[in-house]
Write a protein that holds these residues in place. Structure first.
Motif, short mmCIF file in Angstrom:
data_model
loop_
_atom_site.label_atom_id
_atom_site.label_comp_id
_atom_site.label_asym_id
_atom_site.label_seq_id
_atom_site.Cartn_x
_atom_site.Cartn_y
_atom_site.Cartn_z
N GLN A 172 0.90 -1.41 0.22
CA GLN A 172 0.03 -0.01 -0.02
C GLN A 172 0.97 1.19 -0.04
O GLN A 172 0.42 2.00 -0.74
CB GLN A 172 -0.91 0.22 1.18
CG GLN A 172 -1.82 1.16 1.23
CD GLN A 172 -2.81 1.12 -0.02
OE1 GLN A 172 -3.37 0.10 -0.33
NE2 GLN A 172 -3.00 2.20 -0.66
N GLN A 173 1.92 1.34 0.82
CA GLN A 173 2.81 2.54 0.59
C GLN A 173 3.32 2.71 -0.57
O GLN A 173 3.75 3.64 -1.07
CB GLN A 173 3.79 2.55 1.87
CG GLN A 173 4.85 3.54 2.01
CD GLN A 173 5.76 3.29 2.96
OE1 GLN A 173 6.51 2.21 3.21
NE2 GLN A 173 6.13 4.42 3.74
N PHE A 209 -4.42 11.47 0.06
CA PHE A 209 -4.41 10.02 0.56
C PHE A 209 -3.79 9.66 1.91
O PHE A 209 -3.11 10.64 2.40
CB PHE A 209 -3.70 9.25 -0.44
CG PHE A 209 -2.23 9.59 -0.47
CD1 PHE A 209 -1.00 9.03 0.26
CD2 PHE A 209 -1.83 10.71 -1.46
CE1 PHE A 209 0.18 9.59 -0.13
CE2 PHE A 209 -0.57 11.27 -1.64
CZ PHE A 209 0.41 10.46 -0.84
N PHE A 258 0.15 8.35 -6.15
CA PHE A 258 -0.42 9.46 -5.74
C PHE A 258 0.93 10.63 -5.75
O PHE A 258 0.60 11.63 -6.21
CB PHE A 258 -1.16 9.31 -4.44
CG PHE A 258 -2.30 8.55 -4.66
CD1 PHE A 258 -3.27 8.89 -5.61
CD2 PHE A 258 -2.46 7.33 -3.94
CE1 PHE A 258 -4.34 8.09 -5.48
CE2 PHE A 258 -3.66 6.61 -3.71
CZ PHE A 258 -4.79 6.99 -4.77
N LYS A 259 1.76 10.45 -4.62
CA LYS A 259 2.74 11.30 -4.43
C LYS A 259 3.48 11.74 -5.54
O LYS A 259 3.83 12.97 -5.89
CB LYS A 259 3.68 10.99 -3.12
CG LYS A 259 4.46 11.85 -2.48
CD LYS A 259 5.32 11.48 -1.54
CE LYS A 259 5.97 12.61 -0.74
NZ LYS A 259 6.83 11.89 0.40
N ASP A 286 -1.13 8.34 4.34
CA ASP A 286 0.01 7.88 4.59
C ASP A 286 0.02 6.79 5.39
O ASP A 286 -0.22 6.89 6.89
CB ASP A 286 1.08 8.78 4.62
CG ASP A 286 2.58 8.26 4.48
OD1 ASP A 286 2.55 7.28 4.44
OD2 ASP A 286 3.51 9.47 4.76
N ASN A 321 0.88 4.04 -2.94
CA ASN A 321 0.57 5.53 -2.58
C ASN A 321 1.86 6.20 -3.15
O ASN A 321 1.65 7.37 -3.81
CB ASN A 321 0.40 5.67 -0.98
CG ASN A 321 -0.68 5.24 -0.66
OD1 ASN A 321 -1.78 4.86 -1.33
ND2 ASN A 321 -1.12 5.13 0.66
N GLN A 322 3.14 6.03 -2.96
CA GLN A 322 4.16 6.46 -3.38
C GLN A 322 4.33 6.70 -4.74
O GLN A 322 4.62 7.91 -5.10
CB GLN A 322 5.53 6.12 -2.78
CG GLN A 322 5.71 6.21 -1.26
CD GLN A 322 6.04 7.46 -0.95
OE1 GLN A 322 6.64 8.34 -1.55
NE2 GLN A 322 5.58 8.04 0.27
#
Length: 81
Positions: free
Chosen positions: A7-8, A34, A15-16, A36, A11-12
């Protein structure tokens, strides 16, 4: 733990980094907020004091029980939200 790591990573990457790229290229978009999950990963794998570290420590005691470990987790993480 594997799910949290995946998941991390997702997300990285999605999204980021994409949103940083949009900012660099001055592309108009709606910011995606989102969660973190780094706090959750720290809770599990932080040294010293994470859940895995506490389990490793508990395994050093030959007569330790799962109830002892549960109590140690409770005492260590009572204040976490």
């Amino acid at each position: 733990l594997a799910n949290e790591k995946l998941q991390q990573h997702f997300n990285q990457q999605v999204f980021k980094k994409e949103q940083e790229e949009y900012e660099k290229e001055e592309i108009k978009w709606t910011y995606i907020d989102f969660v973190d999950n780094q706090d959750m990963l720290d809770l599990i794998e932080k040294k010293p004091g994470g859940m895995i570290d506490l389990l490793d420590e508990q395994c050093q005691f030959p007569k330790a029980t799962s109830a002892d470990f549960a109590q140690k987790l409770y005492n260590s993480f009572t204040d976490n939200k």
